[in-house]
Design an enzyme around this catalytic site. Structure first.
Site, short mmCIF file in Angstrom:
data_model
loop_
_atom_site.label_atom_id
_atom_site.label_comp_id
_atom_site.label_asym_id
_atom_site.label_seq_id
_atom_site.Cartn_x
_atom_site.Cartn_y
_atom_site.Cartn_z
N ASP A 44 -3.55 -16.80 0.95
CA ASP A 44 -2.68 -15.63 1.15
C ASP A 44 -1.29 -15.89 0.62
O ASP A 44 -0.87 -17.04 0.50
CB ASP A 44 -2.61 -15.29 2.66
CG ASP A 44 -2.36 -13.80 2.91
OD1 ASP A 44 -1.46 -13.24 2.27
OD2 ASP A 44 -3.08 -13.22 3.74
N ASN A 95 -10.15 -9.73 -0.53
CA ASN A 95 -9.56 -8.79 0.43
C ASN A 95 -8.08 -8.53 0.16
O ASN A 95 -7.55 -7.50 0.60
CB ASN A 95 -9.75 -9.38 1.85
CG ASN A 95 -8.90 -8.69 2.87
OD1 ASN A 95 -9.21 -7.59 3.32
ND2 ASN A 95 -7.78 -9.29 3.24
N TYR A 163 -3.26 3.91 -5.20
CA TYR A 163 -4.15 3.12 -4.33
C TYR A 163 -5.61 3.56 -4.51
O TYR A 163 -6.51 2.73 -4.68
CB TYR A 163 -3.71 3.27 -2.88
CG TYR A 163 -4.58 2.50 -1.92
CD1 TYR A 163 -4.47 1.12 -1.80
CD2 TYR A 163 -5.54 3.16 -1.14
CE1 TYR A 163 -5.29 0.41 -0.94
CE2 TYR A 163 -6.35 2.45 -0.27
CZ TYR A 163 -6.23 1.07 -0.17
OH TYR A 163 -7.04 0.38 0.68
N LYS A 167 -8.72 1.20 -5.96
CA LYS A 167 -9.97 0.87 -5.25
C LYS A 167 -11.18 1.44 -5.98
O LYS A 167 -12.29 0.89 -5.90
CB LYS A 167 -9.89 1.37 -3.81
CG LYS A 167 -8.85 0.63 -2.97
CD LYS A 167 -9.15 -0.86 -2.85
CE LYS A 167 -8.19 -1.57 -1.92
NZ LYS A 167 -8.48 -3.02 -1.80
N PRO A 193 -14.22 0.04 3.64
CA PRO A 193 -13.87 0.45 5.01
C PRO A 193 -13.21 1.83 5.02
O PRO A 193 -12.58 2.24 4.05
CB PRO A 193 -12.85 -0.62 5.45
CG PRO A 193 -12.92 -1.72 4.43
CD PRO A 193 -13.39 -1.08 3.16
P1 NAD Z 1 -2.65 -5.64 4.69
O1 NAD Z 1 -1.68 -5.06 3.73
O2 NAD Z 1 -2.18 -6.01 6.01
O3 NAD Z 1 -3.42 -6.88 4.11
C1 NAD Z 1 -3.39 -7.25 2.82
C2 NAD Z 1 -3.49 -8.76 2.74
O4 NAD Z 1 -3.32 -9.12 1.38
C3 NAD Z 1 -2.40 -9.47 3.54
O5 NAD Z 1 -2.95 -10.65 4.07
C4 NAD Z 1 -1.37 -9.77 2.49
O6 NAD Z 1 -0.52 -10.85 2.81
C5 NAD Z 1 -2.26 -10.08 1.31
N1 NAD Z 1 -1.59 -9.94 0.02
C6 NAD Z 1 -0.82 -8.93 -0.41
N2 NAD Z 1 -0.37 -9.17 -1.65
C7 NAD Z 1 -0.89 -10.37 -2.01
C8 NAD Z 1 -0.80 -11.16 -3.17
N3 NAD Z 1 -0.09 -10.78 -4.25
N4 NAD Z 1 -1.46 -12.34 -3.21
C9 NAD Z 1 -2.17 -12.76 -2.14
N5 NAD Z 1 -2.31 -12.05 -1.00
C10 NAD Z 1 -1.66 -10.88 -0.95
O7 NAD Z 1 -3.76 -4.56 4.81
P2 NAD Z 1 -5.11 -4.50 5.64
O8 NAD Z 1 -5.06 -3.21 6.33
O9 NAD Z 1 -5.37 -5.73 6.42
O10 NAD Z 1 -6.12 -4.40 4.44
C11 NAD Z 1 -6.83 -5.50 3.91
C12 NAD Z 1 -7.67 -5.02 2.73
O11 NAD Z 1 -8.51 -3.96 3.15
C13 NAD Z 1 -6.83 -4.49 1.58
O12 NAD Z 1 -7.47 -4.79 0.35
C14 NAD Z 1 -6.87 -2.99 1.82
O13 NAD Z 1 -6.65 -2.25 0.65
C15 NAD Z 1 -8.28 -2.83 2.34
N6 NAD Z 1 -8.52 -1.64 3.13
C16 NAD Z 1 -7.72 -1.37 4.19
C17 NAD Z 1 -7.98 -0.25 4.94
C18 NAD Z 1 -7.15 0.10 6.14
O14 NAD Z 1 -7.28 1.24 6.59
N7 NAD Z 1 -6.35 -0.79 6.67
C19 NAD Z 1 -9.04 0.60 4.59
C20 NAD Z 1 -9.82 0.29 3.50
C21 NAD Z 1 -9.56 -0.84 2.77
#
Ligand code: NAD
Length: 259
Positions: A44, A95, A163, A167, A193
């Site tokens: 991360d 992720n 976004y 995706k 998700p």
């Molecule tokens: P989040 O933004 O909290 O998590 C993203 C993660 O990616 C974090 O751990 C962040 O530190 C890391 N990150 C960001 N930029 C980075 C980089 N340049 N290099 C390495 N790591 C990096 O969001 P989340 O809600 O936990 O979502 C996680 C994943 O699930 C994402 O890909 C998001 O698009 C996807 N997602 C989220 C949802 C939702 O509703 N929360 C729905 C569908 C998909």
């Protein structure tokens, strides 16, 4: 057979890399994969140490690696560190992404900088991570790549055009990469998700406020979705149970959209 409260442990001796594995939904994936017996590389841009400690305190094995997935040399170094430490890479969960900090924005107001930032992390980062681990998986003649897409692609939700497009690209590259690496026993799938009230999304009241109520109403299961609702799909795609599944996108959204 080792048993946990939830049943048999399914990923013993497997090595899993979880990008963005330190916080949010990725943290839930890291913890769950470890609980299933995998040795987990928590990769991360934010400090992975607390999640690693959490896994170790629960009796699991984990290694924290600081990485920015948009920086190819760092990504390659992350894959090398994983192999040096654990000897192999069986599972990559792509992720890392940018969602939680986003504000709903009409597409005319999105800047080139915002567009490029989302594409760099959400698409190029996935590409770099796949490139970095596939040589190891090819040599093993096995591997599981699980890309994190989003059900927002099928929904076509407005005000997040960069976004949604990013995706959509993840789903497209999942299908094409599955065909390129199938001969090496590598499966490439995606999870999509629905709107998850992750710990980081909760910190963005505009986002949570705009999406929560209408999304819940659109579901068969009318409640908020949590990170824990998604992790079982990732374990399935990482386990022997999905051995003949590749190129697919598994929607996990409580029945909001049907494919
Ligand atoms: P989040 O933004 O909290 O998590 C993203 C993660 O990616 C974090 O751990 C962040 O530190 C890391 N990150 C960001 N930029 C980075 C980089 N340049 N290099 C390495 N790591 C990096 O969001 P989340 O809600 O936990 O979502 C996680 C994943 O699930 C994402 O890909 C998001 O698009 C996807 N997602 C989220 C949802 C939702 O509703 N929360 C729905 C569908 C998909």
């Amino acid at each position: 057979m080792t048993l946990t409260a939830g049943g048999p442990v399914r990923l013993t001796e497997r090595v899993a890399v979880v990008t963005g594995g330190a916080v949010g939904i990725g943290r839930a994936y890291s913890r769950r994969l470890a609980a299933e017996g995998a040795r987990v590389v928590v990769a991360d841009i934010v400090d992975p140490a607390p999640t690693v400690r959490e896994i170790e305190a629960a009796g699991g094995e984990a290694l924290g690696v600081s990485v920015d997935v948009t920086q190819e040399p760092m990504v390659r170094a992350m894959a090398r560190t994983a192999v040096d430490h654990f000897g192999r890479i069986d599972i990559l969960v792509n992720n890392a992404g940018i969602f939680a900090p986003l504000q709903p924005t009409p597409f005319e107001a999105l800047s080139e900088t915002e567009w490029d930032r989302i594409m760099a992390v959400n698409v190029k980062g996935v590409f770099f991570c796949c490139q970095a681990v596939v040589p190891t998986m090819k040599a093993q003649r096995s591997g599981r790549i699980i890309n994190v897409a989003s059900a927002i692609v099928m929904k076509g939700s407005p005000l997040f055009l960069h976004y949604v497009a990013s995706k959509g690209a993840v789903i497209a590259l999942t299908r094409a990469l599955a065909r390129e690496v199938g001969d090496y026993g590598i499966a490439v799938n995606a999870v999509a998700p629905g709107f998850v009230l992750s710990e980081t999304v909760r910190q963005n009241p505009t986002l949570a406020g705009a999406l929560s109520a209408p999304v819940v109403q659109s579901r068969c299961f009318r409640r908020d979705q949590t990170a824990e609702d998604v992790e079982g799909a990732v374990v399935y795609l990482a386990s022997a149970d999905s051995a003949f599944v590749t190129g697919q996108t598994l929607v996990v959204d409580g029945g909001s959209i049907f494919l």
